[in-house]
Design a protein around this motif. Structure first.
Motif, PDB file in Angstrom:
ATOM      1  N   ARG A   1      46.915  15.285  84.086  1.00 24.75           N
ATOM      2  CA  ARG A   1      45.807  15.129  85.477  1.00 24.75           C
ATOM      3  C   ARG A   1      45.929  15.764  87.088  1.00 24.75           C
ATOM      4  NH1 ARG A   1      42.253  11.275  83.344  1.00 24.75           N
ATOM      5  NH2 ARG A   1      43.058   9.924  81.196  1.00 24.75           N
ATOM      6  N   LYS A   2      47.319  15.319  87.151  1.00 24.95           N
ATOM      7  CA  LYS A   2      47.104  16.868  88.195  1.00 24.95           C
ATOM      8  C   LYS A   2      47.539  17.891  88.871  1.00 24.95           C
ATOM      9  CE  LYS A   2      49.753  12.574  90.597  1.00 24.95           C
ATOM     10  NZ  LYS A   2      48.615  12.386  91.941  1.00 24.95           N
ATOM     11  N   LEU A   3      47.593  18.678  87.297  1.00 27.05           N
ATOM     12  CA  LEU A   3      47.135  20.399  87.247  1.00 27.05           C
ATOM     13  C   LEU A   3      45.526  20.209  86.990  1.00 27.05           C
ATOM     14  CD1 LEU A   3      50.209  20.652  84.857  1.00 27.05           C
ATOM     15  CD2 LEU A   3      49.840  21.808  87.563  1.00 27.05           C
ATOM     16  N   GLY A   4      44.875  18.949  87.156  1.00 28.32           N
ATOM     17  CA  GLY A   4      43.624  19.383  86.977  1.00 28.32           C
ATOM     18  C   GLY A   4      42.756  19.081  85.135  1.00 28.32           C
ATOM     19  N   HIS A   5      43.583  19.243  84.203  1.00 31.31           N
ATOM     20  CA  HIS A   5      43.197  18.872  82.916  1.00 31.31           C
ATOM     21  C   HIS A   5      42.527  17.642  82.864  1.00 31.31           C
ATOM     22  CE1 HIS A   5      43.914  17.775  79.099  1.00 31.31           C
ATOM     23  NE2 HIS A   5      44.086  19.533  78.413  1.00 31.31           N
ATOM     24  N   PRO A   6      42.051  17.236  81.619  1.00 36.18           N
ATOM     25  CA  PRO A   6      41.767  16.081  81.958  1.00 36.18           C
ATOM     26  C   PRO A   6      41.979  14.767  81.236  1.00 36.18           C
ATOM     27  CG  PRO A   6      39.827  17.144  80.946  1.00 36.18           C
ATOM     28  CD  PRO A   6      40.637  17.918  81.141  1.00 36.18           C
ATOM     29  N   GLY A   7      43.800  15.018  80.964  1.00 37.33           N
ATOM     30  CA  GLY A   7      44.406  14.622  80.154  1.00 37.33           C
ATOM     31  C   GLY A   7      44.485  14.199  78.910  1.00 37.33           C
ATOM     32  N   LEU A   8      45.389  13.029  78.734  1.00 35.65           N
ATOM     33  CA  LEU A   8      45.115  12.486  77.501  1.00 35.65           C
ATOM     34  C   LEU A   8      44.591  11.011  76.948  1.00 35.65           C
ATOM     35  CD1 LEU A   8      48.783  13.361  76.937  1.00 35.65           C
ATOM     36  CD2 LEU A   8      46.174  14.964  76.008  1.00 35.65           C
ATOM     37  N   PHE A   9      43.918  10.529  76.035  1.00 32.18           N
ATOM     38  CA  PHE A   9      43.634   9.297  75.637  1.00 32.18           C
ATOM     39  C   PHE A   9      44.488   8.694  74.320  1.00 32.18           C
ATOM     40  CE2 PHE A   9      41.028   6.062  73.316  1.00 32.18           C
ATOM     41  CZ  PHE A   9      40.910   4.774  74.179  1.00 32.18           C
ATOM     42  N   VAL A  10      45.051   7.392  73.835  1.00 32.51           N
ATOM     43  CA  VAL A  10      46.394   7.400  73.329  1.00 32.51           C
ATOM     44  C   VAL A  10      45.610   6.000  72.785  1.00 32.51           C
ATOM     45  CG1 VAL A  10      48.011   7.147  72.451  1.00 32.51           C
ATOM     46  CG2 VAL A  10      47.472   9.069  74.466  1.00 32.51           C
ATOM     47  N   ARG A  11      45.850   6.499  71.110  1.00 31.91           N
ATOM     48  CA  ARG A  11      45.663   5.248  70.575  1.00 31.91           C
ATOM     49  C   ARG A  11      46.966   4.835  69.615  1.00 31.91           C
ATOM     50  NH1 ARG A  11      41.303   7.621  68.265  1.00 31.91           N
ATOM     51  NH2 ARG A  11      39.474   7.444  69.299  1.00 31.91           N
ATOM     52  N   VAL A  12      47.390   3.444  69.691  1.00 29.74           N
ATOM     53  CA  VAL A  12      48.541   3.547  69.160  1.00 29.74           C
ATOM     54  C   VAL A  12      48.369   2.681  67.659  1.00 29.74           C
ATOM     55  CG1 VAL A  12      51.312   2.841  70.017  1.00 29.74           C
ATOM     56  CG2 VAL A  12      50.138   3.999  71.223  1.00 29.74           C
ATOM     57  N   TYR A  13      49.157   2.968  66.720  1.00 30.30           N
ATOM     58  CA  TYR A  13      49.143   2.330  65.760  1.00 30.30           C
ATOM     59  C   TYR A  13      50.114   1.588  65.091  1.00 30.30           C
ATOM     60  CZ  TYR A  13      43.998   3.893  65.382  1.00 30.30           C
ATOM     61  OH  TYR A  13      43.007   4.219  65.214  1.00 30.30           O
ATOM     62  N   ASP A  14      50.792  -0.145  64.975  1.00 33.12           N
ATOM     63  CA  ASP A  14      51.851  -0.248  64.270  1.00 33.12           C
ATOM     64  C   ASP A  14      51.031  -1.446  64.169  1.00 33.12           C
ATOM     65  OD1 ASP A  14      54.767  -1.729  63.880  1.00 33.12           O
ATOM     66  OD2 ASP A  14      54.592  -0.165  64.862  1.00 33.12           O
ATOM     67  N   PRO A  15      51.439  -2.526  62.981  1.00 29.94           N
ATOM     68  CA  PRO A  15      51.273  -3.174  62.274  1.00 29.94           C
ATOM     69  C   PRO A  15      52.842  -4.435  62.951  1.00 29.94           C
ATOM     70  CG  PRO A  15      51.978  -2.420  60.661  1.00 29.94           C
ATOM     71  CD  PRO A  15      51.926  -1.858  62.005  1.00 29.94           C
ATOM     72  N   ASP A  16      54.045  -3.972  62.775  1.00 27.90           N
ATOM     73  CA  ASP A  16      55.027  -4.734  62.961  1.00 27.90           C
ATOM     74  C   ASP A  16      55.336  -5.617  64.496  1.00 27.90           C
ATOM     75  OD1 ASP A  16      55.653  -4.280  60.547  1.00 27.90           O
ATOM     76  OD2 ASP A  16      56.693  -2.149  61.419  1.00 27.90           O
ATOM     77  N   THR A  17      55.647  -6.544  64.884  1.00 27.82           N
ATOM     78  CA  THR A  17      55.981  -7.013  65.755  1.00 27.82           C
ATOM     79  C   THR A  17      57.319  -6.628  65.890  1.00 27.82           C
ATOM     80  OG1 THR A  17      56.968  -8.840  64.488  1.00 27.82           O
ATOM     81  CG2 THR A  17      54.735  -9.559  65.342  1.00 27.82           C
ATOM     82  N   VAL A  18      57.979  -7.221  67.892  1.00 25.17           N
ATOM     83  CA  VAL A  18      59.589  -7.247  68.038  1.00 25.17           C
ATOM     84  C   VAL A  18      60.153  -7.691  67.773  1.00 25.17           C
ATOM     85  CG1 VAL A  18      60.701  -6.794  70.092  1.00 25.17           C
ATOM     86  CG2 VAL A  18      58.060  -5.614  70.205  1.00 25.17           C
ATOM     87  N   GLY A  19      61.674  -7.611  67.019  1.00 26.34           N
ATOM     88  CA  GLY A  19      62.678  -8.709  66.273  1.00 26.34           C
ATOM     89  C   GLY A  19      63.701  -8.175  67.676  1.00 26.34           C
ATOM     90  N   GLU A  20      65.031  -9.415  67.228  1.00 23.99           N
ATOM     91  CA  GLU A  20      65.716  -9.089  67.801  1.00 23.99           C
ATOM     92  C   GLU A  20      66.475  -7.239  67.702  1.00 23.99           C
ATOM     93  OE1 GLU A  20      67.256 -11.129  69.355  1.00 23.99           O
ATOM     94  OE2 GLU A  20      66.822 -12.650  70.051  1.00 23.99           O
TER      95      GLU A  20
END
Length: 260
Positions: free
Chosen positions: A44-63
């Motif tokens: 974006r600083k270079l004049g590009h529209p940048g990225l739109f990201v979707r993140v997929y993960d069904p898991d939860t954070v564990g110890e």
């Protein structure tokens, strides 16, 4: 003559932010998504529209995730994708999306220009490969939902590989007297027949950090993520690559490129 692959022109001059589907937000995925946020800011600083990201993960954070993955004790019990994306959106001011489930047959706008897989599952890669093979676009109109590239991150305890493949049947290349241009790059499932070094039954969650470190070394994920995102950065920033992946070994401290 040196072989080279020139990035699809849409990556360099898109009309919208380039869409990215990241599948897996664990050891490697959490590092990759964070690097993508830095890349988005730089673009974006270079004049590009940048990225739109979707993140997929069904898991939860564990110890066992605390210390090796980018999560803390405050994140315990939260969905990995939602936790990670919420943190990045707050820090960078983005509006990226988290999907707390496995990636499945796309509905509506679930296709993306770039797919990134960061999972331990052989079956998920094979399923995605079949899906993308069935939806390979031609060289016609390109927009934010046109699949262009698939970048796979995979690792064992101290080794790993990143392989970038083209989803579009052929990426149009410029005429060149200096390089032998390559239109198509193979998927990980085509290139490495035994790509999944982690047995499917060993890819489940660990009960503790010590057990997790017996399966994957502390820095294998972050090293793989940074090197792989450097390849992605070259595709956006320089518009040409001479390798479409690499093999990495932390025991020998060697990285071997995969020429296009």
């Amino acid at each position: 003559m040196t072989r080279a692959h020139f990035s699809d022109s849409y990556l360099l001059d898109p009309r919208h932010p380039v869409t990215v589907n990241v599948i897996g937000a664990g050891g490697t995925g959490s590092q990759v998504v964070t690097s993508l946020a830095r890349m988005d800011t730089a673009l974006r600083k270079l004049g590009h529209p940048g990225l739109f990201v979707r993140v997929y993960d069904p898991d939860t954070v564990g110890e066992s995730n605390i210390g090796r993955q980018l999560f803390s004790e405050a994140d315990l019990g939260l969905n990995k994708a939602q936790c990670l994306v919420t943190r990045i959106n707050r820090f960078f001011g983005n509006d990226w999306a988290a999907v707390p489930e496995r990636y499945r047959e796309p509905e509506d706008n679930r296709f993306a220009n770039l797919f990134i897989t960061c999972t331990d599952s052989k079956s998920s890669r094979l399923q995605l490969s079949k899906l993308l093979e069935a939806h390979r676009p031609g060289n016609g109109y390109t927009d934010y939902s046109t699949p262009l590239y698939w970048c796979d991150f995979g690792n064992a305890q101290k080794t790993g590989q990143v392989i970038m493949g083209t989803i579009r049947r052929n990426i149009k290349q410029p005429e060149s007297k200096k390089f032998e241009t390559v239109q198509r790059l193979p998927f990980v499932t085509e290139y490495v027949k035994s790509y999944a070094r982690i047995r499917e039954e060993e890819s489940g969650p660990s009960c503790s950090l010590a057990e997790a470190l017996g399966k994957q070394d502390l820095f294998v994920n972050s090293t793989l993520a940074h090197l792989g995102c450097s390849l992605l950065w070259k595709m956006f920033r320089e518009g040409v690559v001479f390798c479409h992946g690499f093999y990495m070994n932390l025991d020998t401290m060697r990285v071997n490129p995969i020429s296009v």
